[in-house]
Design an enzyme around this catalytic site. Structure first.
Site, PDB file in Angstrom:
ATOM      1  N   GLY A   1     -27.309  80.189  61.891  1.00  0.00           N
ATOM      2  CA  GLY A   1     -27.244  81.289  61.809  1.00  0.00           C
ATOM      3  C   GLY A   1     -26.515  82.033  63.239  1.00  0.00           C
ATOM      4  O   GLY A   1     -26.447  81.167  63.964  1.00  0.00           O
TER       5      GLY A   1
ATOM      6  N   HIS B   1     -22.756  71.201  62.059  1.00  0.00           N
ATOM      7  CA  HIS B   1     -22.595  72.013  60.509  1.00  0.00           C
ATOM      8  C   HIS B   1     -22.137  70.750  59.641  1.00  0.00           C
ATOM      9  O   HIS B   1     -21.155  70.567  59.383  1.00  0.00           O
ATOM     10  CB  HIS B   1     -21.637  72.876  60.495  1.00  0.00           C
ATOM     11  CG  HIS B   1     -22.276  74.222  61.258  1.00  0.00           C
ATOM     12  ND1 HIS B   1     -23.239  75.037  60.660  1.00  0.00           N
ATOM     13  CD2 HIS B   1     -21.998  74.518  62.352  1.00  0.00           C
ATOM     14  CE1 HIS B   1     -23.633  75.858  61.385  1.00  0.00           C
ATOM     15  NE2 HIS B   1     -22.974  75.748  62.648  1.00  0.00           N
TER      16      HIS B   1
ATOM     17  N   CYS C   1     -27.929  73.339  63.213  1.00  0.00           N
ATOM     18  CA  CYS C   1     -27.415  74.484  64.159  1.00  0.00           C
ATOM     19  C   CYS C   1     -28.746  75.213  64.660  1.00  0.00           C
ATOM     20  O   CYS C   1     -29.514  74.610  65.276  1.00  0.00           O
ATOM     21  CB  CYS C   1     -26.414  75.076  63.572  1.00  0.00           C
ATOM     22  SG  CYS C   1     -25.618  75.856  64.888  1.00  0.00           S
ATOM     23  N   TYR C   2     -28.629  76.501  64.245  1.00  0.00           N
ATOM     24  CA  TYR C   2     -29.972  77.587  64.648  1.00  0.00           C
ATOM     25  C   TYR C   2     -31.262  76.757  64.351  1.00  0.00           C
ATOM     26  O   TYR C   2     -32.294  76.855  64.805  1.00  0.00           O
ATOM     27  CB  TYR C   2     -29.601  78.862  64.234  1.00  0.00           C
ATOM     28  CG  TYR C   2     -30.855  79.618  64.697  1.00  0.00           C
ATOM     29  CD1 TYR C   2     -30.736  80.329  66.066  1.00  0.00           C
ATOM     30  CD2 TYR C   2     -31.944  80.202  63.971  1.00  0.00           C
ATOM     31  CE1 TYR C   2     -31.457  81.179  66.643  1.00  0.00           C
ATOM     32  CE2 TYR C   2     -32.854  80.944  64.488  1.00  0.00           C
ATOM     33  CZ  TYR C   2     -32.627  81.589  65.784  1.00  0.00           C
ATOM     34  OH  TYR C   2     -33.462  82.396  66.056  1.00  0.00           O
TER      35      TYR C   2
ATOM     36  N   GLU D   1     -22.626  70.992  56.404  1.00  0.00           N
ATOM     37  CA  GLU D   1     -22.000  71.628  55.365  1.00  0.00           C
ATOM     38  C   GLU D   1     -20.482  71.958  55.295  1.00  0.00           C
ATOM     39  O   GLU D   1     -19.988  72.029  54.130  1.00  0.00           O
ATOM     40  CB  GLU D   1     -23.027  72.917  54.931  1.00  0.00           C
ATOM     41  CG  GLU D   1     -22.640  73.825  55.883  1.00  0.00           C
ATOM     42  CD  GLU D   1     -23.540  73.924  57.482  1.00  0.00           C
ATOM     43  OE1 GLU D   1     -23.776  72.849  57.748  1.00  0.00           O
ATOM     44  OE2 GLU D   1     -23.542  75.186  57.968  1.00  0.00           O
TER      45      GLU D   1
ATOM     46  N   LYS E   1     -20.063  80.176  41.448  1.00  0.00           N
ATOM     47  CA  LYS E   1     -18.925  80.106  40.700  1.00  0.00           C
ATOM     48  C   LYS E   1     -18.568  78.666  40.466  1.00  0.00           C
ATOM     49  O   LYS E   1     -18.076  78.267  39.274  1.00  0.00           O
ATOM     50  CB  LYS E   1     -17.834  80.893  41.370  1.00  0.00           C
ATOM     51  CG  LYS E   1     -16.615  81.182  40.793  1.00  0.00           C
ATOM     52  CD  LYS E   1     -16.686  82.342  39.992  1.00  0.00           C
ATOM     53  CE  LYS E   1     -15.600  83.163  39.293  1.00  0.00           C
ATOM     54  NZ  LYS E   1     -15.794  84.338  38.758  1.00  0.00           N
TER      55      LYS E   1
ATOM     56  N   SER F   1     -14.804  89.612  28.628  1.00  0.00           N
ATOM     57  CA  SER F   1     -13.837  90.348  29.302  1.00  0.00           C
ATOM     58  C   SER F   1     -12.537  89.500  29.152  1.00  0.00           C
ATOM     59  O   SER F   1     -11.544  90.020  29.606  1.00  0.00           O
ATOM     60  CB  SER F   1     -14.512  90.478  30.521  1.00  0.00           C
ATOM     61  OG  SER F   1     -14.154  89.443  31.260  1.00  0.00           O
ATOM     62  N   GLY F   2     -12.654  88.276  28.834  1.00  0.00           N
ATOM     63  CA  GLY F   2     -11.522  87.418  28.941  1.00  0.00           C
ATOM     64  C   GLY F   2     -11.625  86.522  30.305  1.00  0.00           C
ATOM     65  O   GLY F   2     -10.990  85.506  30.443  1.00  0.00           O
ATOM     66  N   GLY F   3     -12.553  86.807  31.092  1.00  0.00           N
ATOM     67  CA  GLY F   3     -12.608  86.117  32.316  1.00  0.00           C
ATOM     68  C   GLY F   3     -13.469  84.974  32.235  1.00  0.00           C
ATOM     69  O   GLY F   3     -14.267  84.964  31.143  1.00  0.00           O
ATOM     70  N   VAL F   4     -13.801  84.117  33.133  1.00  0.00           N
ATOM     71  CA  VAL F   4     -14.578  82.866  33.163  1.00  0.00           C
ATOM     72  C   VAL F   4     -15.954  83.256  33.166  1.00  0.00           C
ATOM     73  O   VAL F   4     -16.733  82.519  32.308  1.00  0.00           O
ATOM     74  CB  VAL F   4     -14.507  82.208  34.489  1.00  0.00           C
ATOM     75  CG1 VAL F   4     -14.290  82.799  35.820  1.00  0.00           C
ATOM     76  CG2 VAL F   4     -15.151  80.788  34.357  1.00  0.00           C
ATOM     77  N   ASP F   5     -16.597  84.226  33.826  1.00  0.00           N
ATOM     78  CA  ASP F   5     -18.360  84.494  33.793  1.00  0.00           C
ATOM     79  C   ASP F   5     -18.570  84.692  32.346  1.00  0.00           C
ATOM     80  O   ASP F   5     -19.671  84.166  31.947  1.00  0.00           O
ATOM     81  CB  ASP F   5     -18.756  85.358  34.935  1.00  0.00           C
ATOM     82  CG  ASP F   5     -18.214  84.992  36.124  1.00  0.00           C
ATOM     83  OD1 ASP F   5     -17.892  83.790  36.398  1.00  0.00           O
ATOM     84  OD2 ASP F   5     -18.127  86.019  37.123  1.00  0.00           O
ATOM     85  N   SER F   6     -18.092  85.842  31.911  1.00  0.00           N
ATOM     86  CA  SER F   6     -18.672  86.242  30.497  1.00  0.00           C
ATOM     87  C   SER F   6     -18.442  85.144  29.598  1.00  0.00           C
ATOM     88  O   SER F   6     -19.077  85.004  28.458  1.00  0.00           O
ATOM     89  CB  SER F   6     -18.234  87.443  30.159  1.00  0.00           C
ATOM     90  OG  SER F   6     -16.550  87.379  29.885  1.00  0.00           O
ATOM     91  N   ALA F   7     -17.286  84.317  29.667  1.00  0.00           N
ATOM     92  CA  ALA F   7     -16.890  83.317  28.551  1.00  0.00           C
ATOM     93  C   ALA F   7     -17.935  82.129  28.674  1.00  0.00           C
ATOM     94  O   ALA F   7     -18.464  81.652  27.721  1.00  0.00           O
ATOM     95  CB  ALA F   7     -15.524  82.802  28.763  1.00  0.00           C
TER      96      ALA F   7
END
Ligand code: XMP
Length: 511
Positions: A56, A170, A83-84, A172, A367, A224-230
């Site tokens: 942080g 870090h 780290c923190y 990550e 995502k 919508s044609g986008g990835v999330d709703s699909a």
């Protein structure tokens, strides 16, 4: 959700915590972010297999520096401070954190010392990424120092008996060469977590949850044609089959081939009950003579809601509505507290007074996980890897009034841009790449004739989150190919310009 293992990442800085949670999941262990204000008893009540204290921006020396209930050190749950988080452990357990003036930022050489669980079988010399002002100058009693740098004597320390580990760097970030190995050593060897969080298990969990929530009721999902709703639709379909109906509103403002692709994928490939509302005429009529960008958005948003409501009413008895909300939306709006979730609408802003119960099968996913399970479910690459596209569609990429002719020109030019960017292998690296049509005309010459036609502006940006963006340094020969193809193949265009504005001061879209 039930999991074979659960790792909690305590959030001392949202960006750091999200990245850690993603890396843990990439190691196939389920992880969730918890706000640092969460009582330790509540964290323990969830039965975590391990807890990670994130990095942080704060210093442990400032007044009101974020801290954690020391009960966490006595809980017997394997703990990793980053780290923190490492500095907190050092300070809380009797070590020393000092303002030495010897901060480290960026690439740093790390020297591994003695025998260490986190660095077992790793090279003694490694490159790590640092970002700290204060330094740990003494590890707490009972701990072994397992790494140092030239500037800092304690860059990692651990007490295997207590199951407490700490690293100043870090692990990550990708620049830390062996960061993922360090995380895996902690997860597998220190905490004994099995690597069972896989695409298949994600799908199984989601399917079981959807079935439990929905029972035998009917569900609708706006595409919508986008990835999330699909992906959300494909998951719900896998869970409850025919109980799902998808609604796809074709506004006439979509990219070329998008509507056909939605039909092909959902109706033909998945055999999902699909209502395809062809509403281009209504949208174009409503947009007649509208120039102002915000009025375009408002007009489209309102009409979209009306059309969707009509379709939903025709379906009659649906009780559930699917939304493609993702995990970062939930974390950013209150860390998993349902009541605080900002309203997030994939399909252009559905009204709050629609009497649906929400089904959000992606609410625990990042995502990249959504894309991975989209592929696992058999969705086409074109949908899974599609770049973001604004809800109001091409309406905000035609600067000026919207006509059928302009939409057709823009769709054609945009398809060439996409095709060439894909052919150059750049489509996934670029955040968004598209064509814009300003409704002005300029003079040109083709053959022996003077032309007076539209320009097309090419926009291509790199970005991580759309909040800031830079114009993409596309190769000249690619720019040339796009330009000459658009002018030769798209009637009505005689000039191509490339937008070299970053955001800020520009926005990604032109309107
Ligand atoms: P700007 O143009 O503001 O865009 O830099 C940032 C991101 O948001 C998208 N965008 C929209 N998305 N409705 C949406 O759903 C909108 O009205 C809208 N306007 C912009 C844009 O494509 C970019 O990804």
């Amino acid at each position: 959700m039930t999991h074979e293992a659960l790792v909690l990442v305590v959030d001392f800085g949202a960006q750091y915590a999200q990245l850690i949670a993603r890396r843990v999941r990439e190691a196939h262990v389920y992880s969730e972010i918890v706000p640092r204000s969460t009582p330790v008893a509540d964290m323990l009540a969830r039965g975590p297999d391990a807890i990670i204290l994130s990095g942080g921006p704060a210093s442990v020396h400032v007044d009101g520096a974020p801290s954690i209930d020391p009960a966490i050190y006595e809980a017997g749950v394997p703990l990793l401070g980053i780290c923190y988080g490492a500095q907190l452990i050092a300070r809380d357990l009797g070590g020393e954190v000092a303002r030495t003036g010897q901060g480290e930022y960026g690439r740093t050489d790390l020297h591994v010392e003695g025998s260490s669980l986190l660095f077992a079988e790793q090279p003694v010399e490694q490159v790590v990424w640092m970002s700290h002002g204060d330094s740990i100058t003494r590890a707490p009693a009972g701990f072994t120092v397992t790494a140092r740098t030239d500037a800092v004597p304690v860059a990692a320390f651990e007490d295997r008996d207590r199951g407490i580990y700490a690293v100043q760097f870090h692990p990550e970030v990708r620049h830390t060469e062996r960061g993922q190995e360090v995380l895996k050593a902690f997860l597998y060897d220190a905490a004994g977590c099995p690597p069972t969080w896989t695409n298949v298990s994600i799908i199984e969990h989601a399917v079981a949850e959807i079935r439990a929530q929905v029972g035998r009721e009917r569900v609708i999902c706006g595409l919508s044609g986008g990835v999330d709703s699909a992906v959300a639709a494909a998951l719900v379909h896998k869970a409850v089959g025919d109980q799902l109906t998808c609604v796809f509103v074709d506004t006439g403002l979509l990219r070329r081939g998008e509507a056909e692709q939605v039909e092909q994928t959902f109706r033909e490939q998945f055999e999902i009950d699909l209502v395809h509302v062809k509403a281009a005429d209504r949208f174009l009529a409503a947009l007649d003579d509208v120039i102002d960008p915000e009025r375009k958005r408002k007009t489209i948003g309102e009409l979209f809601i009306r059309v969707f409501e009509e379709a939903a009413r025709d379906l009659g008895d649906a009780r559930f509505l699917v939304q493609g909300t993702l995990y970062p939306d939930i974390v950013e709006s209150g860390g998993g507290d349902n009541a605080n979730i900002k309203s997030h609408h994939n399909v252009g802003g559905l009204p709050d007074d629609m009497q649906f119960e929400l089904v959000e099968p992606l609410r625990n996913l990042f995502k990249d996980e959504v894309r991975a399970i989209g592929e696992e479910l058999g969705l086409p690459e074109d949908i899974v890897w599609r770049q973001p596209f604004p809800g109001p569609g091409l309406a905000v990429r035609i600067v000026g009034t919207i006509t059928r002719e302009r939409i057709e020109i823009l769709q054609h030019a945009d398809a060439i841009v996409t095709e060439e960017i894909k052919r150059a292998g750049l489509y996934r690296d670029i955040w968004q790449s598209f064509a814009v049509l300003p409704a002005v005309r300029t003079v040109g010459v083709m053959g022996d004739d003077r032309t007076y036609a539209y320009p097309i502006v090419l926009r291509a940006v790199t970005s991580d989150d759309a909040m800031t963006a830079d114009w993409a340094r596309l190769p000249y020969d690619l720019l040339e190919r796009i330009s000459s193809r658009i002018i030769n193949e798209v009637p009505g265009v005689n000039r191509v310009a490339y937008d070299i504005t970053s955001k800020p001061p520009g926005t990604i879209e032109w309107e």
